[in-house]
Scaffold this motif. Structure first.
Motif, mmCIF file in Angstrom:
data_model
loop_
_atom_site.group_PDB
_atom_site.id
_atom_site.type_symbol
_atom_site.label_atom_id
_atom_site.label_comp_id
_atom_site.label_asym_id
_atom_site.label_seq_id
_atom_site.Cartn_x
_atom_site.Cartn_y
_atom_site.Cartn_z
ATOM 1 N N PHE A 174 0.862 -1.174 0.000
ATOM 2 C CA PHE A 174 0.000 0.000 0.000
ATOM 3 C C PHE A 174 0.904 1.232 0.000
ATOM 4 O O PHE A 174 1.894 1.282 0.721
ATOM 5 C CB PHE A 174 -0.916 0.018 1.227
ATOM 6 C CG PHE A 174 -1.879 -1.133 1.284
ATOM 7 C CD1 PHE A 174 -1.541 -2.294 1.944
ATOM 8 C CD2 PHE A 174 -3.115 -1.055 0.665
ATOM 9 C CE1 PHE A 174 -2.416 -3.368 1.997
ATOM 10 C CE2 PHE A 174 -4.003 -2.111 0.714
ATOM 11 C CZ PHE A 174 -3.649 -3.275 1.381
ATOM 12 N N LEU A 201 -4.362 2.120 2.825
ATOM 13 C CA LEU A 201 -4.650 0.947 3.646
ATOM 14 C C LEU A 201 -6.003 1.079 4.332
ATOM 15 O O LEU A 201 -6.778 0.116 4.409
ATOM 16 C CB LEU A 201 -3.540 0.747 4.678
ATOM 17 C CG LEU A 201 -3.727 -0.395 5.675
ATOM 18 C CD1 LEU A 201 -3.809 -1.725 4.950
ATOM 19 C CD2 LEU A 201 -2.574 -0.407 6.683
ATOM 20 N N GLU A 208 -4.576 -8.159 0.991
ATOM 21 C CA GLU A 208 -3.843 -7.882 2.225
ATOM 22 C C GLU A 208 -2.782 -8.930 2.497
ATOM 23 O O GLU A 208 -1.633 -8.601 2.786
ATOM 24 C CB GLU A 208 -4.833 -7.835 3.395
ATOM 25 C CG GLU A 208 -4.193 -7.664 4.750
ATOM 26 C CD GLU A 208 -5.194 -7.780 5.875
ATOM 27 O OE1 GLU A 208 -4.784 -7.679 7.035
ATOM 28 O OE2 GLU A 208 -6.401 -7.962 5.595
#
Length: 436
Positions: free
Chosen positions: A200, A206, A218
């Motif tokens: 990110f 995020l 993720e």
């Protein structure tokens, strides 16, 4: 004379307040003893002689060490360094630090000894640095001045000067990976995203991901781009809302049962059900989860209706065609009976594949399959999947995130490759079967 010298030293020890000129001309008051003052002055003179003797200028010292020096009106002098890894480290040299301690710390960074000439040169360069007041920010390896004052020069840490360490691994790790990566979304073949974690650009992105406003991944156990392409393709073939692939057909079956059957639940299965699936139901689930099970003949619809009325059935599980006898169940009738009594109807369609049979369109709630066989088709990958209503598949996915039986990205690529020829292979299977 000696008497005057002693008198002067005594006066310094008792009363003198030494003003040490800090960054930007701002003075800072420190109460030092006369002896300490003399030692410091002597030390400074030695360092200056070393630098003059070596013929090093401040600019040359900057190029030599790869450091961008900043002397502002702050409590200390902050040195930004290009270090190993994604983040830059900071070295704070405060005026209260002794020259010896600062030199030792600098020597450790340079890989030498505290008495090395290079360490002394760096200390003097730090103390003599005079940069226009402003905030220098590191952005992709370049320093930008914030106030735009004339004559202010911004240098990039590690650009002209080179890295602090000659064999820095930063480029080995990061070069061309994120900012310089080609646009892989234009590739005709789905690439293998062989990664366990994802990137990110900042905390805000995020947070957007966590709130569902940024589409990304993720962690490898929770999702992968290559794996997701498999799931979307299978969902289209099965006419399903959602699909979940896993590391094997048995992992799919066991994860499904653990996710959807509560403790004390009741399962109905058939005699032709795959042996390992039936074994898991009749041993692990009955012994450890207090689950009861009824095993029926695949064609025994009356027995199924009686069982549904007599028990609070959670789930019906069978195959069609069955393995290995290739017996088919009446999916529309079975699914109708299960729906009347609030039970989920799960059918394993491994042998038929979605080319020959759309189980969900026949009324089943979920279809399960061992993609190892016909879906992948080349005997070089283990995989399985479940497809159906999104709310039900999501429950199984939550359990898989805990148990961890996810599909490897390379296995997902092999499954994608196999599905490209699925219809051609099944058509030939059907032709050969009809001839036999």
């Amino acid at each position: 004379s000696v008497r005057l010298k002693k008198k002067r030293n005594r006066f310094l020890r008792m009363h003198q307040v030494v003003r040490w000129k800090a960054s930007g001309g701002k003075t800072r008051g420190l109460l030092w003893s006369g002896a300490r003052v003399e030692r410091k002055r002597k030390h400074d003179r030695e360092e200056e002689r070393v630098v003059r003797g070596a013929g090093r200028t401040h600019a040359h010292a900057q190029r030599l060490t790869g450091l961008v020096l900043r002397e502002g009106r702050t409590k200390g002098e902050k040195v930004q360094m290009s270090q190993l890894g994604a983040k830059r480290s900071s070295l704070l040299l405060r005026p209260s630090c002794s020259g010896r301690g600062a030199r030792a710390l600098t020597a450790r960074l340079l890989g030498g000894t505290s008495g090395s000439r290079q360490a002394s040169q760096l200390i003097v360069a730090m103390r003599s640095a005079s940069v226009e007041e402003g905030n220098l920010r590191a952005d992709d390896g370049q320093q930008k001045r914030s106030n735009g004052a004339p004559g202010t020069t911004s240098q990039a840490a590690g650009s002209d000067a080179g890295p602090l360490f000659p064999n820095s691994g930063t480029e080995c790790v990061q070069k061309a990976e994120r900012q310089g990566r080609p646009k892989i979304s234009d590739a005709l073949t789905t690439p293998i995203v062989q990664t366990s974690t994802y990137w990110f650009k900042d905390t805000e992105e995020l947070i957007e991901y966590a709130e569902g406003r940024h589409k990304s991944y993720e962690y490898g156990r929770y999702g992968n781009p290559t794996v997701r392409v498999c799931e979307e393709k299978i969902a289209a073939l099965e006419r399903a809302e959602e699909c979940l692939v896993s590391s094997s057909g048995m992992n799919t079956a066991t994860t499904l049962l653990l996710a959807l059957v509560p403790q004390g639940g009741h399962i109905v299965t058939t005699t032709d059900c795959y042996r390992r699936t039936r074994q898991f139901i009749q041993t692990f689930m009955t012994d450890k989860m207090n689950v009861t099970a009824t095993v029926l003949d695949p064609s025994d619809l009356e027995g199924l209706e009686k069982t549904l009325k007599a028990n609070d059935v959670t789930l019906y599980f069978s195959e069609s065609p069955t393995n290995p006898y290739l017996r088919c169940i009446d999916v529309p009738t079975v699914s109708g009976l299960c729906r009347e009594h609030g039970a989920l109807c799960v059918v394993d369609g491994t042998f038929a594949t979605p080319v020959n049979q759309k189980i969900l369109e026949l009324g089943a709630d979920l279809v399960i399959s061992s993609g190892t066989k016909y879906m992948a088709g080349h005997n070089d990958v283990l995989c399985g999947y479940i497809a159906g209503k999104k709310e039900v598949v999501d429950k199984v996915k939550a359990m898989q995130n805990i148990l961890g039986g996810v599909m490897d990205p390379h296995a997902a690529y092999l499954l994608l490759r196999g599905m490209k020829t699925l219809e051609l292979r099944i058509a030939r299977h059907n032709e050969n079967g009809m001839k036999l």
